[in-house]
Write a protein that holds these residues in place. Structure first.
Motif, PDB file in Angstrom:
ATOM      1  N   THR A   1       1.692  -2.636   4.645  1.00 49.96           N
ATOM      2  CA  THR A   1       1.922  -1.532   5.506  1.00 49.96           C
ATOM      3  C   THR A   1       2.578  -1.916   6.670  1.00 49.96           C
ATOM      4  N   ARG A   2       2.788  -3.062   7.105  1.00 51.15           N
ATOM      5  CA  ARG A   2       3.537  -3.661   8.019  1.00 51.15           C
ATOM      6  C   ARG A   2       4.930  -3.382   7.786  1.00 51.15           C
ATOM      7  N   THR A   3       5.398  -3.684   6.651  1.00 48.00           N
ATOM      8  CA  THR A   3       6.629  -3.676   5.937  1.00 48.00           C
ATOM      9  C   THR A   3       6.972  -2.197   6.111  1.00 48.00           C
ATOM     10  N   GLY A   4       6.128  -1.277   5.677  1.00 50.25           N
ATOM     11  CA  GLY A   4       6.538   0.118   5.703  1.00 50.25           C
ATOM     12  C   GLY A   4       6.762   0.502   6.982  1.00 50.25           C
ATOM     13  N   ALA A   5       6.043   0.126   8.143  1.00 53.03           N
ATOM     14  CA  ALA A   5       6.088   0.381   9.605  1.00 53.03           C
ATOM     15  C   ALA A   5       7.483   0.025  10.040  1.00 53.03           C
TER      16      ALA A   5
ATOM     17  N   GLY B   1       4.404   8.414   7.007  1.00 51.17           N
ATOM     18  CA  GLY B   1       3.419   8.313   6.090  1.00 51.17           C
ATOM     19  C   GLY B   1       4.110   7.917   4.765  1.00 51.17           C
ATOM     20  N   PHE B   2       5.232   8.510   4.384  1.00 56.19           N
ATOM     21  CA  PHE B   2       6.033   8.200   3.224  1.00 56.19           C
ATOM     22  C   PHE B   2       6.342   6.547   3.306  1.00 56.19           C
ATOM     23  N   CYS B   3       7.142   6.182   4.409  1.00 58.23           N
ATOM     24  CA  CYS B   3       7.428   4.721   4.330  1.00 58.23           C
ATOM     25  C   CYS B   3       6.318   3.992   4.254  1.00 58.23           C
ATOM     26  N   ILE B   4       5.261   3.998   5.072  1.00 56.12           N
ATOM     27  CA  ILE B   4       4.346   3.100   5.315  1.00 56.12           C
ATOM     28  C   ILE B   4       3.491   3.065   3.862  1.00 56.12           C
ATOM     29  N   SER B   5       3.037   4.306   3.646  1.00 55.70           N
ATOM     30  CA  SER B   5       2.009   4.202   2.147  1.00 55.70           C
ATOM     31  C   SER B   5       2.847   4.028   1.006  1.00 55.70           C
ATOM     32  N   LEU B   6       3.653   4.866   0.643  1.00 54.40           N
ATOM     33  CA  LEU B   6       4.560   4.580  -0.702  1.00 54.40           C
ATOM     34  C   LEU B   6       5.337   3.458  -0.942  1.00 54.40           C
ATOM     35  N   VAL B   7       6.197   3.511   0.162  1.00 50.44           N
ATOM     36  CA  VAL B   7       7.071   2.274   0.139  1.00 50.44           C
ATOM     37  C   VAL B   7       6.655   1.050   0.605  1.00 50.44           C
ATOM     38  N   GLY B   8       6.089   0.986   1.815  1.00 51.17           N
ATOM     39  CA  GLY B   8       5.470  -0.358   2.330  1.00 51.17           C
ATOM     40  C   GLY B   8       4.260  -0.767   1.465  1.00 51.17           C
ATOM     41  N   LEU B   9       3.166  -0.107   1.330  1.00 46.10           N
ATOM     42  CA  LEU B   9       1.955  -0.714   0.521  1.00 46.10           C
ATOM     43  C   LEU B   9       2.234  -0.279  -1.018  1.00 46.10           C
ATOM     44  N   GLY B  10       2.786   0.920  -1.474  1.00 44.78           N
ATOM     45  CA  GLY B  10       2.827   0.961  -2.748  1.00 44.78           C
ATOM     46  C   GLY B  10       3.922   0.109  -3.513  1.00 44.78           C
ATOM     47  N   VAL B  11       5.059   0.012  -2.759  1.00 43.43           N
ATOM     48  CA  VAL B  11       6.265  -0.914  -3.260  1.00 43.43           C
ATOM     49  C   VAL B  11       6.033  -2.470  -2.922  1.00 43.43           C
ATOM     50  N   PHE B  12       5.869  -2.561  -1.810  1.00 42.87           N
ATOM     51  CA  PHE B  12       5.927  -4.027  -1.280  1.00 42.87           C
ATOM     52  C   PHE B  12       4.581  -4.628  -1.116  1.00 42.87           C
TER      53      PHE B  12
END
Length: 345
Positions: A136-140, A122-133
């Motif tokens: 959500t695919r990038t976060g996954a 959740g941290f990688c997908i939501s905060l990093v993937g969606l929030g930063v970049f």
């Protein structure tokens, strides 16, 4: 040195009370809005599963790969699974609980702790993937790289550890508790762990407030924030003047390393159970370097896997040396840490 650092902190707190107060507010807000909602359920379930014998059930399923690949007993399975999926520092809390219960020896718990401390999906997908970049695919994909790097780092550290003397036998496990007693004890442990995490988030938020004027004057100083506190550092990545692919590689390294705030949280959880921390920093540097290298290779040879990171134009001169430098740094720290450990024996 310890006295000097203590006096320096005292002076900073006395001279910058407003910044310190803002840092406390930042840390408490981060804990209440982001960290604890994601981590507390895993703190509770991790402690409960350890106390109710889930280690035995899961261990029977994972016994062969744990033994062959990582030299770990079946009882380590809950710490491995929760450490790879629960988020920082669930793996450390679970390993410490298994050590307290007598299911793992100190050396086995330290080996699990060295690589089973990861960011949550959740941290990688939501905060990093969606929030930063913004993807959500990038976060996954980042989470997949993160887990692969952790498992590879665990293979390297387990191989080095297996070359030394045999591990001492773990003490016999105490009798299992009833569910009511186990649940109450798990809630107390989860509350204690949550309080520890909150306190360290507040402390390191203060440090970030105090260091912000210094970091702002350094080249790419904003990127250094992630080495201190992971969430704040990742949030500030869009402000770093680097190509997006380089930012992805840097984010992957920061996720693997975890930041000093996470490292001290792990130390605080390990200390009451005498869980050894030798080589932990080296292992996290290795984790981050492997993750950065995999990410750099992925965006270099398979850009369609991360289409959102298509370059806006121009070359990427910083992409190639960055993961190489991180990898060399991690290898040097690993060698140095191994020599230091051998000299102590």
């Amino acid at each position: 040195m310890k006295l000097f650092l203590s006096l320096a902190l005292l002076a900073a707190f006395l001279l910058c009370p407003a910044a310190c107060a803002d840092g406390v507010r930042d840390g408490l807000s981060l804990a209440a809005q982001t960290a604890l909602p994601a981590l507390f359920p895993f703190f509770l379930t991790g402690a409960l599963l350890v106390r109710t014998g889930f280690a035995d059930v899961l261990g029977r399923l994972a016994a062969r790969p744990l033994a062959r690949l990582y030299g770990l007993p079946p009882a380590a399975a809950p710490a491995v699974v929760l450490g790879l999926t629960g988020g920082y520092p669930v793996g450390a809390a679970t390993a410490a609980g298994l050590l307290q219960q007598g299911a793992l020896s100190p050396r086995e718990a330290a080996r699990v702790n060295s690589f089973c401390n990861c960011a949550s999906p959740g941290f990688c997908i939501s905060l990093v993937g969606l929030g930063v970049f913004g993807s959500t695919r990038t976060g996954a994909v980042l989470y997949g790289v993160h887990i692969c790097a952790a498992l590879l780092a665990g293979l390297l550290t387990a191989r080095e550890d297996n070359l030394s003397s045999p591990a001492p036998a773990a003490p016999p496990a105490p009798p299992r508790e009833g569910f009511a007693a186990a649940f109450c004890a798990a809630v107390r442990e989860a509350a204690s762990t949550a309080l520890t995490v909150t306190a360290f988030l507040a402390v390191f938020s203060i440090l970030l407030r105090l260091l912000t004027p210094v970091l702002a004057r350094l080249p790419y100083g904003t990127a250094l924030t992630g080495l201190i506190e992971l969430t704040r550092g990742l949030d500030s990545l869009p402000l770093v003047p680097l190509p997006r692919r380089a930012l992805l590689t840097l984010a992957s390294f920061l996720l693997g390393f975890g930041g000093l705030a996470v490292h001290f949280q792990v130390r605080a959880l390990a200390a009451p159970q005498n869980l050894p921390m030798d080589g932990f920093v080296c292992a996290k540097l290795l984790h981050g370097a492997i993750a950065a290298l995999i990410t750099a290779l992925l965006v270099r040879f398979s850009p369609e896997a991360l289409a959102v990171f298509a370059p806006a134009g121009g070359s990427l001169p910083l992409l190639r040396p960055l993961p190489l430098a991180l990898l060399v740094l991690a290898i040097l720290f690993t060698i140095w840490g191994g020599k230091k450990t051998k000299n102590k024996v």
